[in-house]
Design a protein around this motif. Sequence first.
Motif, mmCIF file in Angstrom:
data_model
loop_
_atom_site.group_PDB
_atom_site.id
_atom_site.type_symbol
_atom_site.label_atom_id
_atom_site.label_comp_id
_atom_site.label_asym_id
_atom_site.label_seq_id
_atom_site.Cartn_x
_atom_site.Cartn_y
_atom_site.Cartn_z
ATOM 1 N N PHE A 37 113.599 -8.857 -73.218
ATOM 2 C CA PHE A 37 114.906 -8.516 -73.768
ATOM 3 C C PHE A 37 115.954 -9.404 -73.100
ATOM 4 N N GLN A 38 117.168 -9.333 -73.621
ATOM 5 C CA GLN A 38 118.204 -10.272 -73.184
ATOM 6 C C GLN A 38 118.512 -10.168 -71.689
ATOM 7 N N ASP A 39 118.463 -8.947 -71.157
ATOM 8 C CA ASP A 39 118.804 -8.801 -69.730
ATOM 9 C C ASP A 39 117.613 -9.046 -68.802
ATOM 10 N N ARG A 40 116.429 -9.249 -69.391
ATOM 11 C CA ARG A 40 115.195 -9.538 -68.658
ATOM 12 C C ARG A 40 114.751 -8.392 -67.751
ATOM 13 N N LYS A 41 115.403 -7.254 -67.851
ATOM 14 C CA LYS A 41 114.946 -6.085 -67.110
ATOM 15 C C LYS A 41 113.876 -5.320 -67.895
ATOM 16 N N MET A 42 113.785 -5.622 -69.200
ATOM 17 C CA MET A 42 112.805 -4.979 -70.061
ATOM 18 C C MET A 42 112.085 -6.041 -70.881
ATOM 19 N N ALA A 43 110.898 -5.679 -71.342
ATOM 20 C CA ALA A 43 110.112 -6.620 -72.143
ATOM 21 C C ALA A 43 109.127 -5.852 -73.018
ATOM 22 N N LEU A 44 108.604 -6.541 -74.017
ATOM 23 C CA LEU A 44 107.488 -6.044 -74.812
ATOM 24 C C LEU A 44 106.288 -6.940 -74.550
ATOM 25 N N ILE A 45 105.121 -6.338 -74.402
ATOM 26 C CA ILE A 45 103.892 -7.116 -74.224
ATOM 27 C C ILE A 45 102.836 -6.536 -75.157
ATOM 28 N N GLN A 46 102.190 -7.400 -75.910
ATOM 29 C CA GLN A 46 101.222 -6.941 -76.911
ATOM 30 C C GLN A 46 99.817 -7.329 -76.487
ATOM 31 N N MET A 47 98.953 -6.325 -76.357
ATOM 32 C CA MET A 47 97.559 -6.544 -76.010
ATOM 33 C C MET A 47 96.743 -6.689 -77.301
ATOM 34 N N SER A 48 95.486 -7.046 -77.165
ATOM 35 C CA SER A 48 94.682 -7.297 -78.368
ATOM 36 C C SER A 48 94.216 -6.007 -79.033
ATOM 37 N N THR A 49 94.104 -4.910 -78.255
ATOM 38 C CA THR A 49 93.676 -3.627 -78.837
ATOM 39 C C THR A 49 94.474 -2.485 -78.208
ATOM 40 N N ILE A 50 94.452 -1.346 -78.876
ATOM 41 C CA ILE A 50 95.096 -0.150 -78.331
ATOM 42 C C ILE A 50 94.376 0.286 -77.056
ATOM 43 N N GLU A 51 93.037 0.168 -77.053
ATOM 44 C CA GLU A 51 92.276 0.564 -75.863
ATOM 45 C C GLU A 51 92.714 -0.247 -74.637
ATOM 46 N N GLU A 52 92.928 -1.558 -74.822
ATOM 47 C CA GLU A 52 93.394 -2.386 -73.710
ATOM 48 C C GLU A 52 94.788 -1.952 -73.246
ATOM 49 N N ALA A 53 95.651 -1.613 -74.220
ATOM 50 C CA ALA A 53 97.008 -1.175 -73.860
ATOM 51 C C ALA A 53 96.968 0.125 -73.072
ATOM 52 N N ILE A 54 96.087 1.048 -73.472
ATOM 53 C CA ILE A 54 95.931 2.308 -72.739
ATOM 54 C C ILE A 54 95.488 2.023 -71.307
ATOM 55 N N GLN A 55 94.507 1.109 -71.164
ATOM 56 C CA GLN A 55 94.013 0.769 -69.829
ATOM 57 C C GLN A 55 95.126 0.163 -68.971
ATOM 58 N N CYS A 56 95.916 -0.728 -69.568
ATOM 59 C CA CYS A 56 97.005 -1.369 -68.812
ATOM 60 C C CYS A 56 98.071 -0.353 -68.409
#
Length: 513
Positions: free
Chosen positions: A470-489
Amino acid sequence: MDGISDVAVGVKRGSDELLSSSMYNSPNSGMSSISDGTSNGSDSKKLRVEDRVGDAPPSRVLHIRKLPNEVSEADIIALGLPFGKVTNILTLKGKNQAFLELSTEEAAITMVNYYSAVTPHVRNVPVFIQYSNHKELKTDNANQSGGTPTSGSSDGTLTSPSSPVLRIIIDNMFYPVTLDVLQQIFSKFGTVMKIITFTKNNQFQALLQYSDAASAQQAKVALDGQNIYNACCTLRIDYSKLVNLNVKYNNDKSRDYTRPELPSGDGQPAVDPSVAAAFSKDSNSLLGKIPGALSPLSAAAAAAAAAGRVALSGHSGSSGVLLVSNLNEEMVTPQSLFTLFGVYGDVQRVKILYNKKDSALIQMADSNQAQLAMSHLNGQKMYSKIIRVTMSKHQTVQLPRDGLDDQGLTKDFTNSPLHRFKKPGSKNFQNIFPPSATLHLSNIPQDITEDDLRVLFTNSGGTVKAFKFFQDRKMALIQMSTIEEAIQCLIDLHNYNMGNNHHLRVSFSKSII
Protein backbone atom coordinates in the motif's frame (compact mmCIF):
# COMPACT_ATOMS: atom_id res chain seq x y z
CA MET A 1 -43.57 3.48 12.13
CA ASP A 2 -46.47 1.40 13.31
CA GLY A 3 -45.78 -2.31 13.30
CA ILE A 4 -42.41 -2.12 11.58
CA SER A 5 -40.56 -4.01 14.28
CA ASP A 6 -42.76 -7.04 13.72
CA VAL A 7 -42.24 -7.48 10.01
CA ALA A 8 -39.46 -8.15 7.61
CA VAL A 9 -40.53 -6.13 4.60
CA GLY A 10 -43.49 -8.46 4.32
CA VAL A 11 -45.40 -10.94 6.40
CA LYS A 12 -43.31 -12.40 9.20
CA ARG A 13 -43.19 -16.19 9.03
CA GLY A 14 -41.34 -17.64 11.97
CA SER A 15 -38.11 -15.70 11.48
CA ASP A 16 -36.94 -12.16 11.97
CA GLU A 17 -34.65 -12.33 8.96
CA LEU A 18 -34.93 -9.47 6.54
CA LEU A 19 -35.93 -9.86 2.89
CA SER A 20 -36.36 -13.61 3.24
CA SER A 21 -37.08 -15.44 0.01
CA SER A 22 -40.35 -16.94 1.21
CA MET A 23 -42.27 -13.92 2.37
CA TYR A 24 -43.81 -12.74 -0.87
CA ASN A 25 -46.82 -13.97 -2.83
CA SER A 26 -44.69 -13.16 -5.85
CA PRO A 27 -44.91 -14.52 -9.37
CA ASN A 28 -41.41 -15.96 -9.15
CA SER A 29 -41.34 -17.28 -5.62
CA GLY A 30 -43.41 -20.34 -6.36
CA MET A 31 -45.29 -19.68 -3.14
CA SER A 32 -48.64 -18.09 -2.49
CA SER A 33 -50.93 -18.19 0.50
CA ILE A 34 -53.83 -18.92 -1.83
CA SER A 35 -53.08 -20.22 -5.27
CA ASP A 36 -56.45 -20.04 -6.97
CA GLY A 37 -58.83 -18.35 -4.56
CA THR A 38 -60.96 -21.49 -4.18
CA SER A 39 -60.09 -22.00 -0.51
CA ASN A 40 -60.61 -18.41 0.46
CA GLY A 41 -64.06 -18.64 1.97
CA SER A 42 -67.20 -16.77 0.96
CA ASP A 43 -65.42 -13.45 0.33
CA SER A 44 -63.30 -15.04 -2.34
CA LYS A 45 -66.21 -16.83 -3.97
CA LYS A 46 -68.13 -13.59 -4.28
CA LEU A 47 -65.15 -11.70 -5.64
CA ARG A 48 -65.24 -10.82 -9.32
CA VAL A 49 -62.26 -9.71 -11.35
CA GLU A 50 -64.05 -6.44 -12.01
CA ASP A 51 -64.10 -5.81 -8.26
CA ARG A 52 -60.35 -5.99 -8.20
CA VAL A 53 -59.53 -4.12 -11.36
CA GLY A 54 -62.35 -1.60 -11.23
CA ASP A 55 -63.37 0.73 -14.01
CA ALA A 56 -60.41 3.08 -13.72
CA PRO A 57 -57.87 3.04 -16.58
CA PRO A 58 -54.40 1.66 -15.82
CA SER A 59 -52.35 3.83 -13.49
CA ARG A 60 -49.08 3.39 -11.62
CA VAL A 61 -51.05 4.25 -8.45
CA LEU A 62 -52.97 1.30 -7.04
CA HIS A 63 -55.86 1.39 -4.57
CA ILE A 64 -55.74 -1.41 -1.97
CA ARG A 65 -58.87 -2.13 0.09
CA LYS A 66 -59.98 -4.28 3.05
CA LEU A 67 -56.59 -4.19 4.76
CA PRO A 68 -56.37 -5.65 8.29
CA ASN A 69 -56.34 -3.19 11.19
CA GLU A 70 -52.77 -4.06 12.25
CA VAL A 71 -51.28 -3.54 8.78
CA SER A 72 -47.97 -1.70 8.50
CA GLU A 73 -46.54 0.22 5.58
CA ALA A 74 -43.91 -2.49 5.16
CA ASP A 75 -46.67 -5.07 4.64
CA ILE A 76 -48.15 -2.99 1.83
CA ILE A 77 -44.78 -2.25 0.25
CA ALA A 78 -44.10 -6.00 0.21
CA LEU A 79 -47.06 -6.53 -2.13
CA GLY A 80 -45.48 -4.30 -4.74
CA LEU A 81 -41.76 -5.03 -4.42
CA PRO A 82 -41.73 -8.20 -6.59
CA PHE A 83 -43.08 -6.18 -9.52
CA GLY A 84 -40.84 -3.11 -9.44
CA LYS A 85 -39.71 -0.14 -7.43
CA VAL A 86 -42.29 1.31 -5.02
CA THR A 87 -42.01 5.10 -5.16
CA ASN A 88 -44.65 6.21 -2.66
CA ILE A 89 -47.27 4.95 -0.25
CA LEU A 90 -50.23 6.44 1.56
CA THR A 91 -52.16 4.51 4.20
CA LEU A 92 -55.71 5.39 5.27
CA LYS A 93 -55.74 3.55 8.60
CA GLY A 94 -59.28 4.51 9.56
CA LYS A 95 -60.64 3.17 6.28
CA ASN A 96 -58.44 0.04 6.05
CA GLN A 97 -57.23 1.26 2.68
CA ALA A 98 -53.96 2.35 1.10
CA PHE A 99 -52.57 3.81 -2.10
CA LEU A 100 -49.36 2.36 -3.51
CA GLU A 101 -47.40 4.11 -6.24
CA LEU A 102 -45.03 2.10 -8.45
CA SER A 103 -42.30 3.60 -10.60
CA THR A 104 -43.95 2.64 -13.89
CA GLU A 105 -47.43 1.95 -15.18
CA GLU A 106 -46.14 -1.31 -16.68
CA ALA A 107 -45.15 -2.57 -13.22
CA ALA A 108 -48.61 -1.66 -11.88
CA ILE A 109 -50.36 -3.49 -14.75
CA THR A 110 -48.22 -6.59 -14.13
CA MET A 111 -49.07 -6.46 -10.43
CA VAL A 112 -52.83 -6.08 -11.02
CA ASN A 113 -52.87 -8.85 -13.62
CA TYR A 114 -51.00 -11.20 -11.31
CA TYR A 115 -53.23 -10.54 -8.33
CA SER A 116 -56.30 -11.00 -10.54
CA ALA A 117 -55.35 -14.67 -10.72
CA VAL A 118 -53.84 -15.05 -7.23
CA THR A 119 -55.63 -13.58 -4.24
CA PRO A 120 -53.25 -11.20 -2.46
CA HIS A 121 -52.98 -11.63 1.31
CA VAL A 122 -51.69 -9.28 3.98
CA ARG A 123 -51.22 -10.88 7.42
CA ASN A 124 -53.36 -13.80 6.25
CA VAL A 125 -56.24 -11.51 5.29
CA PRO A 126 -57.35 -11.33 1.62
CA VAL A 127 -57.16 -7.81 0.20
CA PHE A 128 -58.45 -6.21 -3.01
CA ILE A 129 -56.28 -4.31 -5.48
CA GLN A 130 -57.44 -2.03 -8.29
CA TYR A 131 -56.19 0.92 -10.30
CA SER A 132 -56.59 4.32 -8.69
CA ASN A 133 -58.07 7.35 -10.44
CA HIS A 134 -54.93 9.21 -9.38
CA LYS A 135 -51.95 9.16 -11.72
CA GLU A 136 -49.45 9.87 -8.93
CA LEU A 137 -49.37 10.39 -5.19
CA LYS A 138 -48.40 13.65 -3.58
CA THR A 139 -48.18 13.19 0.15
CA ASP A 140 -47.33 15.39 3.08
CA ASN A 141 -47.46 15.02 6.86
CA ALA A 142 -51.18 15.69 7.02
CA ASN A 143 -51.88 13.06 4.43
CA GLN A 144 -49.74 10.48 6.18
CA SER A 145 -51.88 10.83 9.29
CA GLY A 146 -54.98 9.79 7.44
CA GLY A 147 -55.96 12.29 4.75
CA THR A 148 -56.64 11.58 1.12
CA PRO A 149 -54.19 11.73 -1.74
CA THR A 150 -54.13 14.81 -3.86
CA SER A 151 -54.28 14.64 -7.62
CA GLY A 152 -51.05 14.43 -9.48
CA SER A 153 -52.03 17.24 -11.82
CA SER A 154 -50.00 19.91 -9.99
CA ASP A 155 -46.22 20.24 -10.16
CA GLY A 156 -45.74 16.48 -9.98
CA THR A 157 -43.20 16.58 -7.17
CA LEU A 158 -43.22 14.39 -4.10
CA THR A 159 -43.30 16.50 -0.97
CA SER A 160 -41.51 14.72 1.85
CA PRO A 161 -40.19 15.73 5.26
CA SER A 162 -37.15 13.52 4.82
CA SER A 163 -33.56 14.03 3.67
CA PRO A 164 -32.02 11.83 0.96
CA VAL A 165 -29.32 10.94 3.52
CA LEU A 166 -29.92 8.26 6.15
CA ARG A 167 -27.92 7.69 9.33
CA ILE A 168 -27.63 3.97 10.04
CA ILE A 169 -26.51 2.36 13.32
CA ILE A 170 -25.95 -1.40 13.61
CA ASP A 171 -26.88 -2.89 17.00
CA ASN A 172 -25.92 -6.42 18.13
CA MET A 173 -23.22 -6.69 15.48
CA PHE A 174 -22.19 -10.31 15.97
CA TYR A 175 -21.20 -10.61 12.31
CA PRO A 176 -19.36 -8.13 10.10
CA VAL A 177 -21.45 -5.66 8.13
CA THR A 178 -19.57 -4.23 5.17
CA LEU A 179 -20.20 -1.31 2.90
CA ASP A 180 -21.09 -3.77 0.11
CA VAL A 181 -23.73 -5.44 2.29
CA LEU A 182 -25.38 -2.09 3.02
CA GLN A 183 -25.37 -1.18 -0.66
CA GLN A 184 -27.07 -4.45 -1.59
CA ILE A 185 -29.77 -4.06 1.05
CA PHE A 186 -30.57 -0.39 0.51
CA SER A 187 -30.35 -0.38 -3.29
CA LYS A 188 -33.60 -2.35 -3.37
CA PHE A 189 -35.41 0.89 -2.49
CA GLY A 190 -33.70 3.31 -4.86
CA THR A 191 -30.40 4.46 -6.34
CA VAL A 192 -27.68 4.53 -3.69
CA MET A 193 -25.30 7.37 -4.55
CA LYS A 194 -22.79 7.43 -1.68
CA ILE A 195 -21.96 5.55 1.54
CA ILE A 196 -19.58 6.47 4.37
CA THR A 197 -18.98 3.97 7.20
CA PHE A 198 -17.31 4.72 10.54
CA THR A 199 -17.16 3.65 14.18
CA LYS A 200 -18.54 6.00 16.80
CA ASN A 201 -19.09 5.27 20.50
CA ASN A 202 -17.95 1.71 19.79
CA GLN A 203 -20.80 1.26 17.31
CA PHE A 204 -20.60 0.64 13.58
CA GLN A 205 -22.43 3.46 11.80
CA ALA A 206 -22.98 4.62 8.25
CA LEU A 207 -24.29 7.58 6.28
CA LEU A 208 -26.05 6.58 3.07
CA GLN A 209 -27.25 8.98 0.39
CA TYR A 210 -30.00 8.18 -2.10
CA SER A 211 -30.65 10.02 -5.35
CA ASP A 212 -33.95 11.28 -3.92
CA ALA A 213 -35.65 11.73 -0.55
CA ALA A 214 -38.55 9.43 -1.48
CA SER A 215 -36.22 6.43 -1.71
CA ALA A 216 -34.73 7.29 1.67
CA GLN A 217 -38.19 7.56 3.18
CA GLN A 218 -39.24 4.20 1.74
CA ALA A 219 -36.05 2.48 2.93
CA LYS A 220 -36.46 3.88 6.44
CA VAL A 221 -40.06 2.67 6.62
CA ALA A 222 -39.17 -0.80 5.42
CA LEU A 223 -35.83 -1.43 7.14
CA ASP A 224 -35.76 0.41 10.46
CA GLY A 225 -35.65 -2.15 13.27
CA GLN A 226 -34.97 -5.12 11.00
CA ASN A 227 -32.14 -7.64 11.44
CA ILE A 228 -29.57 -8.12 8.70
CA TYR A 229 -28.80 -11.65 9.90
CA ASN A 230 -30.93 -13.94 11.98
CA ALA A 231 -31.29 -12.53 15.52
CA CYS A 232 -28.50 -9.97 15.19
CA CYS A 233 -27.12 -6.93 13.33
CA THR A 234 -30.19 -4.76 13.87
CA LEU A 235 -30.65 -1.67 11.69
CA ARG A 236 -31.47 1.61 13.48
CA ILE A 237 -32.26 4.26 10.87
CA ASP A 238 -32.85 8.01 11.15
CA TYR A 239 -32.74 10.87 8.70
CA SER A 240 -29.47 12.77 8.66
CA LYS A 241 -29.36 16.55 8.87
CA LEU A 242 -26.98 16.42 5.91
CA VAL A 243 -28.40 16.62 2.40
CA ASN A 244 -25.20 15.72 0.56
CA LEU A 245 -22.19 13.56 1.45
CA ASN A 246 -18.64 14.50 0.50
CA VAL A 247 -16.75 11.30 -0.32
CA LYS A 248 -13.02 11.65 -1.00
CA TYR A 249 -12.00 8.00 -1.42
CA ASN A 250 -13.48 4.82 -2.89
CA ASN A 251 -12.45 1.98 -0.60
CA ASP A 252 -13.85 -0.42 1.98
CA LYS A 253 -14.94 2.44 4.27
CA SER A 254 -16.44 4.96 1.85
CA ARG A 255 -17.81 4.91 -1.68
CA ASP A 256 -19.14 7.39 -4.23
CA TYR A 257 -20.91 5.30 -6.85
CA THR A 258 -21.21 8.33 -9.14
CA ARG A 259 -17.42 8.87 -9.21
CA PRO A 260 -15.62 5.54 -9.79
CA GLU A 261 -12.39 7.39 -10.62
CA LEU A 262 -11.78 8.48 -7.00
CA PRO A 263 -8.51 7.25 -5.42
CA SER A 264 -8.52 4.55 -2.75
CA GLY A 265 -6.64 6.70 -0.20
CA ASP A 266 -3.67 5.88 1.97
CA GLY A 267 -3.65 2.52 3.64
CA GLN A 268 -7.01 1.38 2.27
CA PRO A 269 -7.45 -1.51 -0.15
CA ALA A 270 -8.86 -0.37 -3.46
CA VAL A 271 -12.29 -1.68 -4.35
CA ASP A 272 -12.29 -4.64 -6.69
CA PRO A 273 -15.82 -5.02 -8.12
CA SER A 274 -15.09 -8.60 -9.20
CA VAL A 275 -14.74 -9.65 -5.57
CA ALA A 276 -18.28 -8.74 -4.53
CA ALA A 277 -19.71 -12.03 -5.79
CA ALA A 278 -16.71 -14.17 -4.89
CA PHE A 279 -18.43 -16.22 -2.22
CA SER A 280 -22.09 -17.10 -2.21
CA LYS A 281 -23.91 -19.68 -0.11
CA ASP A 282 -27.52 -20.74 -0.09
CA SER A 283 -28.75 -18.95 3.00
CA ASN A 284 -32.09 -17.79 4.30
CA SER A 285 -30.69 -14.61 5.76
CA LEU A 286 -31.76 -11.05 5.06
CA LEU A 287 -30.07 -11.06 1.68
CA GLY A 288 -32.52 -13.55 0.25
CA LYS A 289 -33.64 -14.35 -3.23
CA ILE A 290 -36.70 -12.23 -3.88
CA PRO A 291 -37.18 -11.56 -7.60
CA GLY A 292 -34.79 -8.96 -8.91
CA ALA A 293 -33.56 -8.13 -5.45
CA LEU A 294 -29.95 -8.75 -4.53
CA SER A 295 -26.91 -10.17 -6.26
CA PRO A 296 -24.64 -12.72 -4.51
CA LEU A 297 -23.23 -11.56 -1.23
CA SER A 298 -19.78 -10.30 -0.52
CA ALA A 299 -17.46 -12.84 1.01
CA ALA A 300 -17.83 -11.84 4.64
CA ALA A 301 -21.57 -11.41 4.41
CA ALA A 302 -22.15 -14.76 2.75
CA ALA A 303 -20.19 -16.65 5.35
CA ALA A 304 -21.87 -14.80 8.18
CA ALA A 305 -25.25 -15.46 6.61
CA ALA A 306 -24.40 -19.13 6.34
CA ALA A 307 -23.41 -19.10 9.98
CA GLY A 308 -26.78 -17.54 10.68
CA ARG A 309 -28.43 -20.80 9.63
CA VAL A 310 -26.97 -22.36 12.76
CA ALA A 311 -28.90 -21.57 15.91
CA LEU A 312 -27.48 -18.62 17.78
CA SER A 313 -26.74 -18.32 21.46
CA GLY A 314 -29.80 -17.49 23.47
CA HIS A 315 -31.91 -19.39 20.95
CA SER A 316 -30.61 -22.94 21.18
CA GLY A 317 -28.50 -23.09 24.31
CA SER A 318 -25.48 -23.90 22.15
CA SER A 319 -22.05 -23.31 23.64
CA GLY A 320 -19.00 -21.60 22.22
CA VAL A 321 -17.01 -24.84 22.07
CA LEU A 322 -16.00 -26.39 18.73
CA LEU A 323 -14.90 -29.96 18.01
CA VAL A 324 -12.23 -30.08 15.31
CA SER A 325 -11.35 -33.48 13.85
CA ASN A 326 -9.13 -35.04 11.15
CA LEU A 327 -6.20 -32.90 12.28
CA ASN A 328 -2.62 -33.77 11.37
CA GLU A 329 -1.59 -35.06 14.80
CA GLU A 330 2.10 -34.92 13.94
CA MET A 331 1.96 -31.20 13.21
CA VAL A 332 -0.92 -29.57 15.06
CA THR A 333 -0.39 -27.64 18.30
CA PRO A 334 -2.70 -25.61 20.56
CA GLN A 335 -0.87 -22.48 19.34
CA SER A 336 -1.51 -23.21 15.66
CA LEU A 337 -5.22 -23.78 16.32
CA PHE A 338 -5.34 -20.59 18.40
CA THR A 339 -3.84 -18.57 15.55
CA LEU A 340 -6.08 -19.96 12.78
CA PHE A 341 -9.37 -19.94 14.67
CA GLY A 342 -8.44 -16.57 16.19
CA VAL A 343 -9.10 -15.01 12.77
CA TYR A 344 -12.83 -15.48 13.45
CA GLY A 345 -13.09 -14.92 17.20
CA ASP A 346 -11.23 -14.75 20.47
CA VAL A 347 -10.05 -18.27 21.32
CA GLN A 348 -10.15 -18.86 25.08
CA ARG A 349 -8.86 -22.43 25.46
CA VAL A 350 -7.61 -25.25 23.24
CA LYS A 351 -7.40 -28.93 24.18
CA ILE A 352 -5.97 -31.59 21.86
CA LEU A 353 -7.57 -34.86 22.99
CA TYR A 354 -5.10 -37.09 24.84
CA ASN A 355 -6.43 -40.39 23.45
CA LYS A 356 -7.35 -39.04 20.01
CA LYS A 357 -4.73 -36.55 18.97
CA ASP A 358 -6.29 -35.88 15.56
CA SER A 359 -9.14 -34.10 17.37
CA ALA A 360 -9.32 -30.96 19.51
CA LEU A 361 -11.78 -28.87 21.49
CA ILE A 362 -11.63 -25.10 20.95
CA GLN A 363 -13.50 -22.73 23.24
CA MET A 364 -14.37 -19.37 21.64
CA ALA A 365 -15.52 -16.25 23.51
CA ASP A 366 -19.16 -16.99 22.59
CA SER A 367 -21.24 -19.22 20.34
CA ASN A 368 -21.59 -16.56 17.64
CA GLN A 369 -17.83 -16.54 17.14
CA ALA A 370 -17.78 -20.34 17.24
CA GLN A 371 -20.40 -20.56 14.50
CA LEU A 372 -18.60 -17.99 12.38
CA ALA A 373 -15.33 -19.94 12.68
CA MET A 374 -17.13 -23.17 11.85
CA SER A 375 -18.72 -21.71 8.71
CA HIS A 376 -15.34 -20.47 7.45
CA LEU A 377 -12.99 -23.29 8.43
CA ASN A 378 -14.96 -26.52 8.08
CA GLY A 379 -13.55 -28.32 5.03
CA GLN A 380 -10.35 -26.25 4.79
CA LYS A 381 -6.90 -27.85 4.57
CA MET A 382 -4.55 -27.51 7.53
CA TYR A 383 -1.19 -29.30 7.44
CA SER A 384 -2.29 -31.23 4.30
CA LYS A 385 -5.46 -32.63 5.91
CA ILE A 386 -9.07 -31.49 5.39
CA ILE A 387 -10.34 -30.57 8.83
CA ARG A 388 -13.90 -31.03 10.08
CA VAL A 389 -15.39 -28.43 12.41
CA THR A 390 -18.65 -28.98 14.33
CA MET A 391 -20.28 -27.60 17.46
CA SER A 392 -19.35 -29.52 20.58
CA LYS A 393 -21.75 -30.60 23.32
CA HIS A 394 -19.23 -29.39 25.89
CA GLN A 395 -20.02 -26.04 27.50
CA THR A 396 -16.39 -25.29 28.38
CA VAL A 397 -12.91 -26.74 27.87
CA GLN A 398 -11.58 -28.04 31.18
CA LEU A 399 -8.00 -27.25 32.18
CA PRO A 400 -5.89 -30.14 33.56
CA ARG A 401 -5.91 -30.50 37.31
CA ASP A 402 -3.03 -28.89 39.16
CA GLY A 403 0.10 -31.00 38.99
CA LEU A 404 -1.22 -33.16 36.12
CA ASP A 405 1.06 -33.19 33.04
CA ASP A 406 -0.98 -33.47 29.86
CA GLN A 407 2.08 -33.03 27.62
CA GLY A 408 1.14 -29.48 26.66
CA LEU A 409 -2.04 -30.59 24.90
CA THR A 410 -4.22 -28.03 26.74
CA LYS A 411 -3.56 -24.32 26.73
CA ASP A 412 -5.39 -21.36 28.25
CA PHE A 413 -5.45 -18.25 26.01
CA THR A 414 -7.98 -16.29 28.07
CA ASN A 415 -5.61 -13.39 28.72
CA SER A 416 -3.80 -13.47 25.38
CA PRO A 417 -2.83 -10.03 24.00
CA LEU A 418 -3.41 -11.43 20.48
CA HIS A 419 -7.21 -11.49 20.64
CA ARG A 420 -8.52 -9.56 17.62
CA PHE A 421 -12.04 -8.80 18.88
CA LYS A 422 -11.70 -7.65 22.48
CA LYS A 423 -12.71 -4.08 21.71
CA PRO A 424 -16.41 -3.62 20.84
CA GLY A 425 -16.87 -2.09 17.41
CA SER A 426 -13.27 -2.88 16.45
CA LYS A 427 -12.50 -2.48 12.75
CA ASN A 428 -11.45 -6.14 12.81
CA PHE A 429 -15.15 -7.02 12.85
CA GLN A 430 -15.43 -5.44 9.40
CA ASN A 431 -12.48 -7.35 7.97
CA ILE A 432 -13.46 -10.97 8.48
CA PHE A 433 -13.17 -12.94 5.25
CA PRO A 434 -13.07 -16.63 4.27
CA PRO A 435 -9.68 -18.28 3.87
CA SER A 436 -8.19 -17.08 0.61
CA ALA A 437 -4.88 -17.30 -1.24
CA THR A 438 -4.36 -13.56 -0.73
CA LEU A 439 -3.23 -12.37 2.70
CA HIS A 440 -3.39 -8.85 4.15
CA LEU A 441 -0.22 -7.84 6.02
CA SER A 442 -0.01 -4.91 8.42
CA ASN A 443 2.39 -3.40 10.97
CA ILE A 444 5.28 -3.75 8.52
CA PRO A 445 8.46 -1.90 9.59
CA GLN A 446 9.61 0.88 7.24
CA ASP A 447 12.94 -0.79 6.44
CA ILE A 448 11.37 -4.08 5.26
CA THR A 449 11.40 -4.57 1.49
CA GLU A 450 9.22 -6.60 -0.84
CA ASP A 451 12.05 -9.11 -1.25
CA ASP A 452 12.29 -9.52 2.54
CA LEU A 453 8.62 -10.45 2.74
CA ARG A 454 8.74 -12.71 -0.33
CA VAL A 455 11.63 -14.66 1.23
CA LEU A 456 9.87 -14.87 4.59
CA PHE A 457 6.68 -16.30 3.09
CA THR A 458 8.55 -18.61 0.71
CA ASN A 459 10.44 -20.06 3.66
CA SER A 460 7.11 -20.91 5.24
CA GLY A 461 6.66 -23.48 2.50
CA GLY A 462 4.69 -21.57 -0.11
CA THR A 463 5.05 -19.98 -3.51
CA VAL A 464 4.47 -16.23 -3.72
CA LYS A 465 2.46 -15.44 -6.86
CA ALA A 466 2.05 -11.68 -6.41
CA PHE A 467 2.82 -8.85 -4.00
CA LYS A 468 1.64 -5.27 -3.56
CA PHE A 469 2.56 -2.61 -1.01
CA PHE A 470 0.00 0.00 0.00
CA GLN A 471 1.04 3.62 -0.38
CA ASP A 472 2.31 4.02 3.18
CA ARG A 473 4.21 0.69 3.00
CA LYS A 474 2.93 -0.24 6.45
CA MET A 475 0.49 -2.67 4.83
CA ALA A 476 0.67 -5.03 1.87
CA LEU A 477 -1.12 -7.81 0.03
CA ILE A 478 0.68 -11.07 -0.72
CA GLN A 479 -0.83 -13.81 -2.86
CA MET A 480 0.18 -17.44 -2.40
CA SER A 481 -0.42 -20.17 -4.96
CA THR A 482 -3.12 -21.96 -2.90
CA ILE A 483 -5.45 -21.30 0.02
CA GLU A 484 -3.72 -24.11 1.93
CA GLU A 485 -0.37 -22.31 1.59
CA ALA A 486 -1.96 -19.05 2.76
CA ILE A 487 -3.42 -20.80 5.82
CA GLN A 488 0.02 -22.24 6.62
CA CYS A 489 1.68 -18.82 6.25
CA LEU A 490 -0.92 -17.17 8.48
CA ILE A 491 -0.36 -19.79 11.19
CA ASP A 492 3.43 -19.43 10.96
CA LEU A 493 3.79 -15.70 10.50
CA HIS A 494 0.95 -13.92 12.29
CA ASN A 495 2.62 -12.06 15.20
CA TYR A 496 6.06 -12.80 13.70
CA ASN A 497 8.71 -10.45 15.16
CA MET A 498 10.12 -8.39 12.28
CA GLY A 499 12.61 -6.64 14.56
CA ASN A 500 12.41 -3.63 16.86
CA ASN A 501 9.30 -5.16 18.44
CA HIS A 502 7.31 -4.88 15.18
CA HIS A 503 5.02 -7.91 15.15
CA LEU A 504 3.57 -8.73 11.73
CA ARG A 505 -0.23 -8.92 11.53
CA VAL A 506 -1.65 -11.38 9.00
CA SER A 507 -5.27 -11.93 7.97
CA PHE A 508 -7.19 -13.22 4.96
CA SER A 509 -8.08 -10.67 2.29
CA LYS A 510 -10.99 -10.44 -0.15
CA SER A 511 -8.84 -8.53 -2.64
CA ILE A 512 -7.10 -9.95 -5.68
CA ILE A 513 -3.73 -8.57 -6.75
